[in-house]
Design an enzyme around this catalytic site. Structure first.
Site, mmCIF file in Angstrom:
data_model
loop_
_atom_site.group_PDB
_atom_site.id
_atom_site.type_symbol
_atom_site.label_atom_id
_atom_site.label_comp_id
_atom_site.label_asym_id
_atom_site.label_seq_id
_atom_site.Cartn_x
_atom_site.Cartn_y
_atom_site.Cartn_z
ATOM 1 N N GLU A 1 10.626 -8.096 -2.625
ATOM 2 C CA GLU A 1 11.036 -6.801 -2.049
ATOM 3 C C GLU A 1 10.263 -6.654 -0.747
ATOM 4 O O GLU A 1 9.114 -6.218 -0.748
ATOM 5 C CB GLU A 1 10.675 -5.660 -3.005
ATOM 6 C CG GLU A 1 11.420 -5.686 -4.315
ATOM 7 C CD GLU A 1 12.858 -5.194 -4.203
ATOM 8 O OE1 GLU A 1 13.255 -4.742 -3.107
ATOM 9 O OE2 GLU A 1 13.575 -5.279 -5.200
ATOM 10 N N PHE B 1 0.814 -1.223 0.000
ATOM 11 C CA PHE B 1 0.000 0.000 0.000
ATOM 12 C C PHE B 1 0.844 1.267 0.000
ATOM 13 O O PHE B 1 0.396 2.333 -0.431
ATOM 14 C CB PHE B 1 -0.939 0.012 1.219
ATOM 15 C CG PHE B 1 -0.258 0.405 2.507
ATOM 16 C CD1 PHE B 1 -0.099 1.746 2.841
ATOM 17 C CD2 PHE B 1 0.264 -0.558 3.363
ATOM 18 C CE1 PHE B 1 0.556 2.115 4.013
ATOM 19 C CE2 PHE B 1 0.916 -0.200 4.525
ATOM 20 C CZ PHE B 1 1.067 1.140 4.855
ATOM 21 N N CYS C 1 9.551 1.213 3.374
ATOM 22 C CA CYS C 1 10.382 0.044 3.677
ATOM 23 C C CYS C 1 11.770 0.496 4.105
ATOM 24 O O CYS C 1 12.460 -0.194 4.847
ATOM 25 C CB CYS C 1 10.452 -0.880 2.476
ATOM 26 S SG CYS C 1 10.889 -0.013 0.967
ATOM 27 N N THR C 2 12.180 1.690 3.627
ATOM 28 C CA THR C 2 13.518 2.199 3.954
ATOM 29 C C THR C 2 13.499 3.200 5.118
ATOM 30 O O THR C 2 14.524 3.829 5.394
ATOM 31 C CB THR C 2 14.125 2.896 2.723
ATOM 32 O OG1 THR C 2 13.177 3.856 2.251
ATOM 33 C CG2 THR C 2 14.477 1.920 1.624
ATOM 34 N N GLY D 1 6.081 -12.327 1.978
ATOM 35 C CA GLY D 1 7.139 -12.801 1.094
ATOM 36 C C GLY D 1 7.508 -14.252 1.350
ATOM 37 O O GLY D 1 7.783 -15.019 0.419
ATOM 38 N N GLY E 1 6.108 -6.299 -0.199
ATOM 39 C CA GLY E 1 5.271 -6.249 0.996
ATOM 40 C C GLY E 1 6.013 -6.772 2.205
ATOM 41 O O GLY E 1 7.252 -6.746 2.259
ATOM 42 N N SER E 2 5.256 -7.260 3.165
ATOM 43 C CA SER E 2 5.855 -7.684 4.432
ATOM 44 C C SER E 2 6.664 -8.981 4.275
ATOM 45 O O SER E 2 6.455 -9.752 3.328
ATOM 46 C CB SER E 2 4.735 -7.917 5.452
ATOM 47 O OG SER E 2 3.848 -8.896 4.942
HETATM 48 P P1 NAD Z 1 1.451 -6.804 2.974
HETATM 49 O O1 NAD Z 1 2.450 -7.893 3.043
HETATM 50 O O2 NAD Z 1 0.332 -6.811 3.933
HETATM 51 O O3 NAD Z 1 0.783 -6.788 1.515
HETATM 52 C C1 NAD Z 1 1.577 -6.606 0.348
HETATM 53 C C2 NAD Z 1 0.854 -7.176 -0.855
HETATM 54 O O4 NAD Z 1 0.847 -8.601 -0.746
HETATM 55 C C3 NAD Z 1 -0.626 -6.755 -0.961
HETATM 56 O O5 NAD Z 1 -0.934 -6.507 -2.322
HETATM 57 C C4 NAD Z 1 -1.347 -7.988 -0.479
HETATM 58 O O6 NAD Z 1 -2.652 -8.063 -0.990
HETATM 59 C C5 NAD Z 1 -0.443 -9.075 -1.052
HETATM 60 N N1 NAD Z 1 -0.625 -10.404 -0.472
HETATM 61 C C6 NAD Z 1 -0.699 -10.750 0.827
HETATM 62 N N2 NAD Z 1 -0.899 -12.084 0.937
HETATM 63 C C7 NAD Z 1 -0.938 -12.592 -0.315
HETATM 64 C C8 NAD Z 1 -1.135 -13.899 -0.862
HETATM 65 N N3 NAD Z 1 -1.345 -14.951 -0.091
HETATM 66 N N4 NAD Z 1 -1.116 -14.048 -2.193
HETATM 67 C C9 NAD Z 1 -0.911 -12.989 -3.000
HETATM 68 N N5 NAD Z 1 -0.743 -11.717 -2.553
HETATM 69 C C10 NAD Z 1 -0.757 -11.519 -1.226
HETATM 70 O O7 NAD Z 1 2.272 -5.422 3.071
HETATM 71 P P2 NAD Z 1 1.732 -3.932 3.218
HETATM 72 O O8 NAD Z 1 1.190 -3.731 4.593
HETATM 73 O O9 NAD Z 1 0.876 -3.564 2.054
HETATM 74 O O10 NAD Z 1 3.096 -3.109 3.040
HETATM 75 C C11 NAD Z 1 4.015 -2.879 4.075
HETATM 76 C C12 NAD Z 1 5.190 -3.821 3.998
HETATM 77 O O11 NAD Z 1 5.769 -3.782 2.697
HETATM 78 C C13 NAD Z 1 6.308 -3.431 4.936
HETATM 79 O O12 NAD Z 1 6.841 -4.579 5.531
HETATM 80 C C14 NAD Z 1 7.334 -2.763 4.017
HETATM 81 O O13 NAD Z 1 8.642 -2.778 4.539
HETATM 82 C C15 NAD Z 1 7.181 -3.582 2.791
HETATM 83 N N6 NAD Z 1 7.653 -2.877 1.599
HETATM 84 C C16 NAD Z 1 8.828 -3.274 1.027
HETATM 85 C C17 NAD Z 1 9.325 -2.595 -0.081
HETATM 86 C C18 NAD Z 1 10.641 -2.985 -0.712
HETATM 87 O O14 NAD Z 1 10.884 -2.560 -1.837
HETATM 88 N N7 NAD Z 1 11.490 -3.758 -0.059
HETATM 89 C C19 NAD Z 1 8.596 -1.519 -0.622
HETATM 90 C C20 NAD Z 1 7.395 -1.165 -0.032
HETATM 91 C C21 NAD Z 1 6.929 -1.855 1.084
#
Ligand code: NAD
Length: 504
Positions: A262, A160, A296-297, A245, A240-241
Site C-alpha cells: 500500500e 507514520f 496517501c489519498t 515498497g 509507506g512510500s
Molecule cells: P516510509 O516509506 O518512510 O516508511 C513506511 C514504513 O516502512 C516505516 O515503518 C518504515 O520504518 C518502514 N521501512 C522503511 N524501510 C524499510 C526496510 N528496509 N525494511 C522494513 N521496513 C522498512 O513512509 P512514511 O514516510 O512513513 O509514510 C508516507 C508514505 O506512505 C507516503 O508515500 C504515503 O503515500 C504512503 N502511504 C500509503 C498508504 C496506502 O494505503 N496506500 C497509507 C498511508 C501512507
C-alpha cells in the site's frame, strides 16, 4: 505541557520496544526519542528492539499461531469484538495520542480510532463469512470445493501518517483469518503502537491467546530487513512510500513470499463545467488540507474545466486564507503541523521548484515562524502541468491546471506513476460514466462528487501501478491473509483421471 491522557493509556516513563503479551527487556542499547510536532517537545523515549528480541517475538507469534489457527473463526471474531469494545472505551485518549504524536487534528485522530473500531466490527461479521466455492467435478462421484486456511505469520509494516488505522486494517482481518502477526510501526510514531499493544495484551490475555498480535519497534536496517527477508513470515503487508515498497517488494519476491503493498499516491480531482463549485471547494479543501496533506489519498492535483477555472481558484484561495492552523489538540484548528523538519524542507523545496517551473502561488507558500513544524496550505496554479506535480510531496500543496477536453483531463490524471485515488465532480452522467469506464480513471479508487480522501472500510482499499497493487480492509481483501486449498473427494470406487486420460 502535560498530557493527562497519556496516563490513561499507561504511557508514562521509558518504553521497551517489543511486546508479545508481556514487554521484553530490549538489548540493542539504543532508543528513539519521540518529539511531538506540536511544539517539538519530547513526549517519550522508546528503547529499540534488537535481533535478539526479534527472535523472541517470532517464537511467541509462532507458538500463538499453532493454537489460534485451531480456534473456530467466529470465536476468533468474538475476541476482535472485545478488542473493539476496548478501543471504544478509550477512543478519546487514543485519538488525542494520534494528534500528539503525528499532528493530525483531534477530529481526524478520533476519526482514525473510529476507523479501527469499524474494521473490528467488519472483521467480526467476516469471521462467519470466510466462504469458499464449490465446483462441479468432471469426474463421476467426485466432489470439488475450495477452502481457506490461515496463512501463518503476517509481518505488518506501517507508515507514520495512519499510526493506528493501517495496523487495524491488517490486524483485525488477519486475526479472524487465524493468523498471528508481528507489527513494525514507523519510528516516527512508536507511542501509538505501544498504546495499542497494551490494549491488545489485555484482551488477548483474557482470551487465553497472548502472542497473536505482537509489536516490535526497531530500526529498518536490522529488524526491518530481517523481517522482510524472513521465510517464517509468508506475508508482508507494507504501507509507506513507493521507494520503500520497491525495496520490500523485491526482498519478499526474492524469497517467493507474498507481499501486500500500500504505497504512495498522486491523486487528482477532475471538475467539469456542470459541477457544483461549492461542493468542489469543500471536497478539494478537505482532500488537500486535511491531515496537512499527509494522506496517501490527499488531493495533490485539481484539474478544472476552463470555464470554472477563475471562479474555483478564487474561492479556493479565499477558503485557504481562513484555515485555522495550529495545535491539533486545540478546538477549532483545521490543520496541524507536518510530521517533522524534513517534511517542512520538502514542502519548501517543492514550492521553490514549482515557481521555477512557471507556477504561480495563489495561496499560502510559507513556513510559519513558531515552534513546531507548521506550514501554510498552498495552491500553485499553472496553465500547463508542472513537472514537480508528477512527484508526491507529502505536504499540503495543491497544483491547479485548466483543461478543455475531458479526454485530455482523464489522460493527464492517469499520467501519474501511482494509481491510488481519483475523483470527478460533475452533474453530467455521461462524464461520470466516462470517468468510471474501463478507459477512464486507472486508479484503485474512483469517486464521483466526493474528494479523493476519506475512504470507507467496507470497500477494498488500495491502488495500481506504483501504489503497489495491494488491497486491504473491506470486500474480499481477506483473501490476501489466507491460503487457498482446492479439495477433491472421490466417493466412488473407480479412479477416473481428469481430462479423460487413460493411464496403463
Ligand atoms: P516510509 O516509506 O518512510 O516508511 C513506511 C514504513 O516502512 C516505516 O515503518 C518504515 O520504518 C518502514 N521501512 C522503511 N524501510 C524499510 C526496510 N528496509 N525494511 C522494513 N521496513 C522498512 O513512509 P512514511 O514516510 O512513513 O509514510 C508516507 C508514505 O506512505 C507516503 O508515500 C504515503 O503515500 C504512503 N502511504 C500509503 C498508504 C496506502 O494505503 N496506500 C497509507 C498511508 C501512507
Amino acid at each position: 505541557m502535560s498530557y493527562d491522557f497519556l496516563d490513561t493509556l499507561d504511557l508514562g516513563g521509558p518504553q521497551e520496544g517489543a511486546g508479545i503479551g508481556t514487554w521484553l527487556t530490549t538489548t540493542s542499547g539504543e532508543s528513539v526519542t519521540v518529539n511531538t510536532p506540536i511544539d517539538g517537545s519530547v513526549i517519550g523515549e522508546v528503547k529499540l528492539a534488537s535481533l535478539t528480541e526479534y527472535e523472541q517475538v517470532v517464537a511467541a507469534a509462532q507458538e500463538a499461531f499453532i493454537k489460534w489457527r485451531e480456534v473456530p473463526a467466529p470465536a476468533r471474531g468474538e475476541v476482535i469484538r472485545k478488542l473493539g469494545e476496548a478501543f471504544r472505551a478509550k477512543k478519546g485518549e487514543l485519538g488525542a495520542l494520534i494528534s500528539l504524536e503525528m499532528g493530525k487534528i483531534r477530529a481526524e485522530g478520533e476519526g482514525e480510532v473510529q476507523e479501527c473500531i469499524d474494521i473490528f466490527d467488519f472483521a467480526v461479521g467476516l469471521s462467519r463469512q470466510l466462504y469458499g466455492l464449490t465446483m462441479h467435478s468432471e469426474r463421476p462421484k467426485h466432489r470439488m470445493y475450495e477452502q481457506w486456511h490461515p496463512i501463518g505469520l503476517v509481518g505488518i509494516i506501517t507508515a507514520f501518517n495512519f499510526p493506528m488505522a493501517v495496523w487495524a486494517w491488517n490486524a483485525a482481518i488477519a486475526a479472524v483469518c487465524g493468523d498471528a502477526m508481528i507489527w513494525k510501526p514507523s519510528l516516527k510514531t512508536p507511542l501509538c503502537a505501544i498504546a495499542i499493544q497494551k490494549i491488545v495484551d489485555e484482551v488477548f490475555a483474557e482470551a487465553g491467546h497472548p502472542g497473536v498480535m505482537t509489536t516490535i519497534v526497531g530500526k529498518d536496517a536490522d529488524v526491518g530487513e530481517t523481517m522482510i527477508n524472513d521465510k517464517r513470515l509468508p506475508l508482508i503487508s507494507a504501507t509507506g512510500s513507493c521507494r520503500m515498497g520497491r525495496h520490500v517488494g523485491t526482498a519478499v519476491a526474492q524469497r517467493l513470499g507474498r507481499s501486500l503493498l500500500e504505497l504512495g499516491g498522486n491523486n487528482a480531482i477532475i471538475v467539469d463545467e456542470s459541477a457544483d463549485p461549492e461542493m468542489v471547494v469543500r471536497g478539494a479543501l478537505f482532500g488537500a488540507v486535511g491531515t496537512a496533506g499527509q494522506r496517501c489519498t490527499s488531493t495533490r492535483r485539481l484539474m478544472l474545466h476552463r470555464s470554472m477555472f477563475d471562479e474555483v481558484v478564487e474561492r479556493m484561495a479565499k477558503a485557504y486564507a481562513t484555515v485555522p492552523i495550529g495545535d491539533p489538540l486545540a478546538e477549532g484548528t483545521l490543520m496541524g503541523p507536518l510530521i517533522d523538519e524534513d517534511s517542512v524542507k520538502q514542502y519548501s523545496a517543492a514550492i521553490e521548484t514549482a515557481v521555477a517551473q512557471g507556477g504561480t502561488v495563489v495561496a499560502g507558500g510559507n513556513v510559519l515562524d513558531r515552534p513546531g513544524t507548521y506550514v501554510e496550505p498552498t495552491i500553485i496554479a499553472s496553465e500547463t502541468r508542472l513537472e514537480i506535480s508528477h512527484h508526491e510531496t507529502f505536504a499540503p500543496i495543491l497544483y491547479i491546471t485548466p483543461w478543455d477536453r475531458l479526454e485530455d483531463a482523464i489522460a493527464d490524471q492517469n499520467d501519474a506513476d501511482q494509481g491510488l485515488s481519483s475523483a470527478i465532480f460533475t452533474n453530467n452522467i455521461r462524464n461520470a460514466e466516462r470517468f468510471l469506464c474501463a478507459s477512464g480513471s486507472d486508479c484503485g479508487i474512483a469517486n464521483v462528487n466526493i474528494g479523493t480522501s476519506g475512504a470507507e472500510i467496507g470497500g477494498a482499499f488500495g491502488g495500481e501501478k506504483d501504489t503497489g497493487g495491494g488491497r486491504e480492509a473491506g470486500s474480499d481483501s481477506w483473501k490476501a491473509y489466507m491460503r487457498r486449498q482446492t479439495c477433491t473427494i472421490n466417493y466412488g470406487s473407480e479412479l477416473p483421471l481428469a481430462q479423460g486420460i487413460s493411464f496403463g
